[in-house]
Design a protein around this motif. Structure first.
Motif, PDB file in Angstrom:
ATOM      1  N   GLY A  90       0.820  -1.201   0.000  1.00 50.32           N
ATOM      2  CA  GLY A  90       0.000   0.000   0.000  1.00 50.32           C
ATOM      3  C   GLY A  90       0.850   1.244   0.000  1.00 50.32           C
ATOM      4  N   PHE A  91       0.244   2.330  -0.423  1.00 52.46           N
ATOM      5  CA  PHE A  91       0.928   3.614  -0.428  1.00 52.46           C
ATOM      6  C   PHE A  91       0.954   4.187   0.981  1.00 52.46           C
ATOM      7  CE2 PHE A  91      -0.451   3.262  -4.839  1.00 52.46           C
ATOM      8  CZ  PHE A  91       0.721   3.599  -5.501  1.00 52.46           C
ATOM      9  N   THR A  92       2.062   4.824   1.333  1.00 52.14           N
ATOM     10  CA  THR A  92       2.162   5.556   2.587  1.00 52.14           C
ATOM     11  C   THR A  92       2.438   7.008   2.245  1.00 52.14           C
ATOM     12  OG1 THR A  92       4.548   5.170   2.842  1.00 52.14           O
ATOM     13  CG2 THR A  92       3.054   3.551   3.843  1.00 52.14           C
ATOM     14  N   ILE A  93       1.876   7.900   3.026  1.00 49.31           N
ATOM     15  CA  ILE A  93       2.051   9.327   2.791  1.00 49.31           C
ATOM     16  C   ILE A  93       2.589   9.952   4.063  1.00 49.31           C
ATOM     17  CG2 ILE A  93       0.899  11.485   2.205  1.00 49.31           C
ATOM     18  CD1 ILE A  93      -1.070   9.811   0.538  1.00 49.31           C
ATOM     19  N   ASP A  94       3.785  10.540   3.964  1.00 48.79           N
ATOM     20  CA  ASP A  94       4.426  11.197   5.093  1.00 48.79           C
ATOM     21  C   ASP A  94       4.358  12.698   4.846  1.00 48.79           C
ATOM     22  OD1 ASP A  94       5.933  11.986   7.267  1.00 48.79           O
ATOM     23  OD2 ASP A  94       7.843  11.344   6.401  1.00 48.79           O
ATOM     24  N   ASN A  95       3.472  13.355   5.588  1.00 48.35           N
ATOM     25  CA  ASN A  95       3.249  14.787   5.409  1.00 48.35           C
ATOM     26  C   ASN A  95       3.763  15.524   6.644  1.00 48.35           C
ATOM     27  OD1 ASN A  95       2.229  17.389   5.209  1.00 48.35           O
ATOM     28  ND2 ASN A  95       0.288  16.748   4.334  1.00 48.35           N
ATOM     29  N   PRO A  96       4.819  16.326   6.495  1.00 46.32           N
ATOM     30  CA  PRO A  96       5.368  17.046   7.649  1.00 46.32           C
ATOM     31  C   PRO A  96       4.426  18.123   8.191  1.00 46.32           C
ATOM     32  CG  PRO A  96       6.425  17.803   5.639  1.00 46.32           C
ATOM     33  CD  PRO A  96       5.549  16.634   5.266  1.00 46.32           C
ATOM     34  N   ASN A  97       3.397  18.469   7.441  1.00 47.96           N
ATOM     35  CA  ASN A  97       2.440  19.492   7.865  1.00 47.96           C
ATOM     36  C   ASN A  97       1.320  18.933   8.731  1.00 47.96           C
ATOM     37  OD1 ASN A  97       3.705  21.557   6.153  1.00 47.96           O
ATOM     38  ND2 ASN A  97       2.948  20.277   4.502  1.00 47.96           N
ATOM     39  N   ALA A  98       1.166  17.606   8.752  1.00 46.79           N
ATOM     40  CA  ALA A  98       0.091  16.979   9.527  1.00 46.79           C
ATOM     41  C   ALA A  98       0.469  16.997  11.008  1.00 46.79           C
ATOM     42  CB  ALA A  98      -0.139  15.554   9.063  1.00 46.79           C
ATOM     43  N   ILE A  99      -0.412  17.567  11.833  1.00 52.57           N
ATOM     44  CA  ILE A  99      -0.137  17.618  13.278  1.00 52.57           C
ATOM     45  C   ILE A  99      -0.951  16.584  14.037  1.00 52.57           C
ATOM     46  CG2 ILE A  99       0.553  20.036  13.265  1.00 52.57           C
ATOM     47  CD1 ILE A  99      -2.273  20.637  14.501  1.00 52.57           C
ATOM     48  N   ALA A 100      -1.963  16.033  13.402  1.00 53.61           N
ATOM     49  CA  ALA A 100      -2.784  14.996  14.033  1.00 53.61           C
ATOM     50  C   ALA A 100      -3.377  14.130  12.945  1.00 53.61           C
ATOM     51  CB  ALA A 100      -3.904  15.622  14.860  1.00 53.61           C
ATOM     52  N   SER A 101      -3.481  12.842  13.226  1.00 52.47           N
ATOM     53  CA  SER A 101      -4.127  11.950  12.273  1.00 52.47           C
ATOM     54  C   SER A 101      -4.986  10.969  13.055  1.00 52.47           C
ATOM     55  CB  SER A 101      -3.089  11.205  11.422  1.00 52.47           C
ATOM     56  OG  SER A 101      -2.258  10.411  12.231  1.00 52.47           O
ATOM     57  N   CYS A 102      -5.920  10.350  12.350  1.00 52.87           N
ATOM     58  CA  CYS A 102      -6.809   9.401  13.022  1.00 52.87           C
ATOM     59  C   CYS A 102      -6.126   8.050  13.146  1.00 52.87           C
ATOM     60  CB  CYS A 102      -8.130   9.286  12.264  1.00 52.87           C
ATOM     61  SG  CYS A 102      -7.967   8.540  10.641  1.00 52.87           S
TER      62      CYS A 102
END
Length: 120
Positions: A90-102
């Motif tokens: 699966g694809f993974t997305i690493d976003n340095p702007n994300a401060i919270a995720s579910c």
């Protein structure tokens, strides 16, 4: 490489395979963000034949990529990778702007954009 979005070689290989399987070799890969998900924003990737008027366009690993104007600030510095596991890949997305995720990892929010959260 783009400083907006980076696509690893593993992800590029997988994307090119998907393009070939779907007869979309000449298409653009659209990467974007939309409102929704538990945390308020969710990622989207898909193929398009023509970029939009306000899209940012660049090429990575021979893949033509487009990002809509609203998503550019949210995606800046994001790395798209593809990982194999015992359960498949699966694809993974690493976003340095994300401060919270579910907990499921498919939605997020940033310091400046909370999106439109849905109940999980």
């Amino acid at each position: 490489m783009s400083d907006l979005v980076t696509i690893t070689e593993a992800a590029a290989f997988q994307i090119k395979d998907m393009m070939k399987e779907n007869g979309e070799e000449q298409a653009y890969l659209r990467v974007g963000v939309k409102g929704g998900g538990c945390s308020g924003l969710s990622y989207g990737m898909g193929f398009e034949q023509e970029p939009g008027e306000d899209d940012t366009q660049f090429e990575l690993h021979g893949i033509k990529v487009v990002v809509d104007k609203e998503s550019t600030a949210i995606l800046k510095g994001t790395i798209i990778d593809f990982k194999e596991s015992l359960m498949g890949g699966g694809f993974t997305i690493d976003n340095p702007n994300a401060i919270a995720s579910c907990g499921c990892g498919s939605s997020f929010r940033t310091a400046t954009n909370t999106g439109t959260p849905e109940e999980c």
